[in-house]
Enzyme design. Structure first.
Site, PDB file in Angstrom:
ATOM      1  N   ALA A  83       0.831  -1.007   0.064  1.00  0.00           N
ATOM      2  CA  ALA A  83       0.004  -0.009  -0.012  1.00  0.00           C
ATOM      3  C   ALA A  83       0.870   1.266   0.168  1.00  0.00           C
ATOM      4  O   ALA A  83       2.112   1.188   0.308  1.00  0.00           O
ATOM      5  CB  ALA A  83      -0.930  -0.030   1.034  1.00  0.00           C
ATOM      6  N   GLY A 127       1.218  -5.278   1.398  1.00  0.00           N
ATOM      7  CA  GLY A 127      -0.116  -5.566   0.752  1.00  0.00           C
ATOM      8  C   GLY A 127       0.211  -6.441  -0.637  1.00  0.00           C
ATOM      9  O   GLY A 127      -0.760  -7.266  -0.965  1.00  0.00           O
ATOM     10  N   GLU A 130       0.389  -9.870   0.667  1.00  0.00           N
ATOM     11  CA  GLU A 130      -0.796 -10.384   0.840  1.00  0.00           C
ATOM     12  C   GLU A 130      -1.693 -10.639  -0.303  1.00  0.00           C
ATOM     13  O   GLU A 130      -2.602 -11.667  -0.400  1.00  0.00           O
ATOM     14  CB  GLU A 130      -1.711  -9.499   1.760  1.00  0.00           C
ATOM     15  N   GLU A 150       5.712  -4.589   7.288  1.00  0.00           N
ATOM     16  CA  GLU A 150       4.798  -3.298   8.177  1.00  0.00           C
ATOM     17  C   GLU A 150       5.335  -3.032   9.602  1.00  0.00           C
ATOM     18  O   GLU A 150       5.312  -2.038   9.946  1.00  0.00           O
ATOM     19  CB  GLU A 150       3.351  -4.031   8.209  1.00  0.00           C
TER      20      GLU A 150
HETATM   21  N1  DAK Z   1       4.510   3.330  -0.658  1.00  0.00           N
HETATM   22  C1  DAK Z   1       4.879   4.540  -1.353  1.00  0.00           C
HETATM   23  N2  DAK Z   1       5.861   4.647  -2.195  1.00  0.00           N
HETATM   24  C2  DAK Z   1       6.622   3.732  -2.242  1.00  0.00           C
HETATM   25  C3  DAK Z   1       6.335   2.380  -1.518  1.00  0.00           C
HETATM   26  C4  DAK Z   1       5.235   2.198  -1.121  1.00  0.00           C
HETATM   27  N3  DAK Z   1       4.857   1.103  -0.523  1.00  0.00           N
HETATM   28  N4  DAK Z   1       7.402   1.446  -2.132  1.00  0.00           N
HETATM   29  C5  DAK Z   1       8.320   2.190  -3.160  1.00  0.00           C
HETATM   30  N5  DAK Z   1       7.909   3.542  -2.913  1.00  0.00           N
HETATM   31  C6  DAK Z   1       8.591   4.520  -3.623  1.00  0.00           C
HETATM   32  C7  DAK Z   1       9.800   4.969  -2.963  1.00  0.00           C
HETATM   33  O1  DAK Z   1       9.545   5.836  -1.864  1.00  0.00           O
HETATM   34  C8  DAK Z   1      10.501   5.580  -4.008  1.00  0.00           C
HETATM   35  O2  DAK Z   1       9.963   6.913  -4.364  1.00  0.00           O
HETATM   36  P1  DAK Z   1      10.905   8.157  -4.775  1.00  0.00           P
HETATM   37  O3  DAK Z   1      11.951   8.463  -3.847  1.00  0.00           O
HETATM   38  O4  DAK Z   1      11.239   8.076  -6.161  1.00  0.00           O
HETATM   39  O5  DAK Z   1       9.814   9.297  -4.522  1.00  0.00           O
HETATM   40  C9  DAK Z   1      10.201   4.814  -5.227  1.00  0.00           C
HETATM   41  O6  DAK Z   1       8.804   4.169  -5.096  1.00  0.00           O
HETATM   42  C10 DAK Z   1      11.217   3.908  -5.617  1.00  0.00           C
HETATM   43  O7  DAK Z   1      11.575   3.141  -4.367  1.00  0.00           O
HETATM   44  P2  DAK Z   1      13.054   2.873  -3.954  1.00  0.00           P
HETATM   45  O8  DAK Z   1      13.812   4.007  -4.245  1.00  0.00           O
HETATM   46  O9  DAK Z   1      13.003   2.616  -2.609  1.00  0.00           O
HETATM   47  O10 DAK Z   1      13.487   1.927  -4.935  1.00  0.00           O
HETATM   48  P3  DAK Z   1      14.361   0.487  -4.404  1.00  0.00           P
HETATM   49  O11 DAK Z   1      14.575  -0.335  -5.658  1.00  0.00           O
HETATM   50  O12 DAK Z   1      15.731   0.860  -3.821  1.00  0.00           O
HETATM   51  O13 DAK Z   1      13.636  -0.525  -3.281  1.00  0.00           O
HETATM   52  C11 DAK Z   1      11.487  -1.225  -2.440  1.00  0.00           C
HETATM   53  C12 DAK Z   1      12.322  -0.829  -3.872  1.00  0.00           C
HETATM   54  C13 DAK Z   1      10.352  -1.789  -3.014  1.00  0.00           C
HETATM   55  C14 DAK Z   1      12.152  -2.631  -1.829  1.00  0.00           C
HETATM   56  C15 DAK Z   1      11.417  -0.418  -1.490  1.00  0.00           C
HETATM   57  O14 DAK Z   1      11.106   0.903  -2.077  1.00  0.00           O
HETATM   58  C16 DAK Z   1      10.512  -0.634  -0.369  1.00  0.00           C
HETATM   59  O15 DAK Z   1      10.950  -1.288   0.881  1.00  0.00           O
HETATM   60  N6  DAK Z   1       9.338  -0.084  -0.221  1.00  0.00           N
HETATM   61  C17 DAK Z   1       8.376  -0.188   0.824  1.00  0.00           C
HETATM   62  C18 DAK Z   1       7.834  -1.512   0.879  1.00  0.00           C
HETATM   63  C19 DAK Z   1       6.976  -1.824   1.948  1.00  0.00           C
HETATM   64  O16 DAK Z   1       7.217  -1.285   3.191  1.00  0.00           O
HETATM   65  N7  DAK Z   1       5.670  -2.087   1.831  1.00  0.00           N
HETATM   66  C20 DAK Z   1       4.790  -2.521   2.819  1.00  0.00           C
HETATM   67  C21 DAK Z   1       3.871  -1.129   2.891  1.00  0.00           C
HETATM   68  S1  DAK Z   1       2.481  -1.331   4.142  1.00  0.00           S
HETATM   69  C22 DAK Z   1      -5.043  -2.997   5.202  1.00  0.00           C
HETATM   70  C23 DAK Z   1      -4.439  -3.803   4.226  1.00  0.00           C
HETATM   71  C24 DAK Z   1      -3.068  -3.701   3.739  1.00  0.00           C
HETATM   72  C25 DAK Z   1      -2.276  -2.876   4.059  1.00  0.00           C
HETATM   73  C26 DAK Z   1      -2.610  -1.534   4.603  1.00  0.00           C
HETATM   74  C27 DAK Z   1      -4.020  -1.999   5.465  1.00  0.00           C
HETATM   75  N8  DAK Z   1      -6.261  -3.089   5.869  1.00  0.00           N
HETATM   76  C28 DAK Z   1      -7.149  -3.921   5.180  1.00  0.00           C
HETATM   77  C29 DAK Z   1      -6.550  -2.129   6.719  1.00  0.00           C
HETATM   78  C30 DAK Z   1      -0.855  -2.932   3.527  1.00  0.00           C
HETATM   79  C31 DAK Z   1       0.111  -2.185   4.096  1.00  0.00           C
HETATM   80  C32 DAK Z   1       1.566  -2.107   3.365  1.00  0.00           C
HETATM   81  O17 DAK Z   1       1.692  -2.674   2.339  1.00  0.00           O
END
Ligand code: DAK
Length: 277
Positions: A83, A127, A130, A150
């Site tokens: 997300a 997500g 998931e 998360e």
């Molecule tokens: N959200 C927003 N931006 C993201 C992102 C994300 N999840 N993942 C990547 N980006 C953005 C980065 O901020 C960066 O943006 P700029 O700096 O260019 O503006 C761009 O995408 C490229 O990312 P990186 O520069 O970091 O690229 P890398 O290749 O070095 O790394 C990466 C890629 C995917 C490994 C890394 O970006 C990363 O770790 N991203 C975060 C992954 C993460 O933590 N995902 C979990 C998010 S929480 C719910 C159900 C589900 C959910 C919530 C509630 N309910 C039913 C209530 C789900 C929650 C989640 O998924």
């Protein structure tokens, strides 16, 4: 993260649906267009921020009689990175609770009756992981990186990750992953039974998923629907109730035309021509 979408069921009865970060040109052959997803003939694609569109596309495909199976994929870099953290960052409890944030996604995909395969290459995080876990069959490549990170954002999995992962890999391994937020590879995903197959390359993974989807789409839709239903029931029922449920569904299939067609064709040594009835 905006992308475009096209919907083009193929003649072989399966469609692939790509989630993308990139923009794709819209196809004139597309029968349905979406803002954030690409639906159509197999192409390397994209990934995310498209919950409503994904729900709508899947519901549409579920109702489409020409479609027998669905493949969900992304790009080589990412299946889906989760997300949008930038969007979630300032949300309050009231915001997420009142809007029932992302709940529709979690409740829609498991209700799709046609088989959904995911072809996971690159990141499948939060997500995104998931989403893959909600699908019926996961194929991945050795480049795939799964994870429930998360905890590192100060929250927990919210779309079933803690429940589905634990059922598949057991409590200790699920705790190890969810409490640390560390990633795991496509090779581990296959070894632990999360993925059905791990391929050497992204293209082989997508091709493998499409091949399996094509095989499924070539079978009786009535029987495939019943098979998906009974396997899913095993996740909710105890063994005794599950076996009874399976037997009732098995008996019920003797009321279908496809049971007659399939068995008749076997006896005559012919290829069955399914009526899907
Ligand atoms: N959200 C927003 N931006 C993201 C992102 C994300 N999840 N993942 C990547 N980006 C953005 C980065 O901020 C960066 O943006 P700029 O700096 O260019 O503006 C761009 O995408 C490229 O990312 P990186 O520069 O970091 O690229 P890398 O290749 O070095 O790394 C990466 C890629 C995917 C490994 C890394 O970006 C990363 O770790 N991203 C975060 C992954 C993460 O933590 N995902 C979990 C998010 S929480 C719910 C159900 C589900 C959910 C919530 C509630 N309910 C039913 C209530 C789900 C929650 C989640 O998924």
């Amino acid at each position: 993260m905006a992308a475009r979408c096209m919907l083009r069921p193929s003649t072989s009865g399966y469609v692939s649906l790509s989630l993308s970060f990139r923009r794709h040109p819209l196809s004139t052959a597309a029968s349905t267009q979406y803002e954030n997803i690409l639906l159509g003939t197999p192409k390397p694609g994209v990934a995310l921020t498209l919950f409503k569109e994904l729900n709508n596309a899947l519901k549409h495909l579920d109702d489409d009689n020409t479609v027998g199976a669905i493949v969900l994929t992304g790009s080589e870099k990412a299946f889906a990175a989760g997300a949008d953290i930038k969007e979630m960052k300032n949300q309050t409890f009231s915001d997420v609770s009142n809007s029932n944030f992302i709940a529709s996604w979690s409740s829609t995909i498991p209700c799709i009756r046609k088989p959904i395969l995911s072809a996971v290459n690159g990141h499948a995080l939060g997500g995104g992981c998931e989403l893959a876990l909600m699908t019926d069959i996961i194929y991945c490549s050795s480049t795939a990186t799964f994870g429930q990170p998360e905890i590192k954002l100060g929250v927990i999995p919210g779309a079933g990750g803690s429940q589905r992962l634990t059922r598949i890999i057991g409590k200790s391994k699920a705790m190890d992953l969810i409490l640390t937020g560390r990633n795991f590879s496509g090779i581990e995903a296959e070894k632990w039974g999360i993925a059905a197959k791990c391929f050497d390359s992204a293209q082989a993974c997508v091709d493998g998923a499409l091949d399996t989807a094509g095989r499924i789409a070539g079978l009786s839709r009535v029987a495939v629907r019943a098979a998906k239903e009974i396997v899913n029931k095993s996740q909710d029922l105890g063994i005794r109730e599950g076996v009874e449920y399976e037997r009732k569904v098995f008996h019920g299939l003797f009321g279908s035309r496809d049971q007659k067609i399939g068995m008749e064709a076997f006896v005559k040594k012919e290829k069955p021509q399914w009526a899907h009835e």
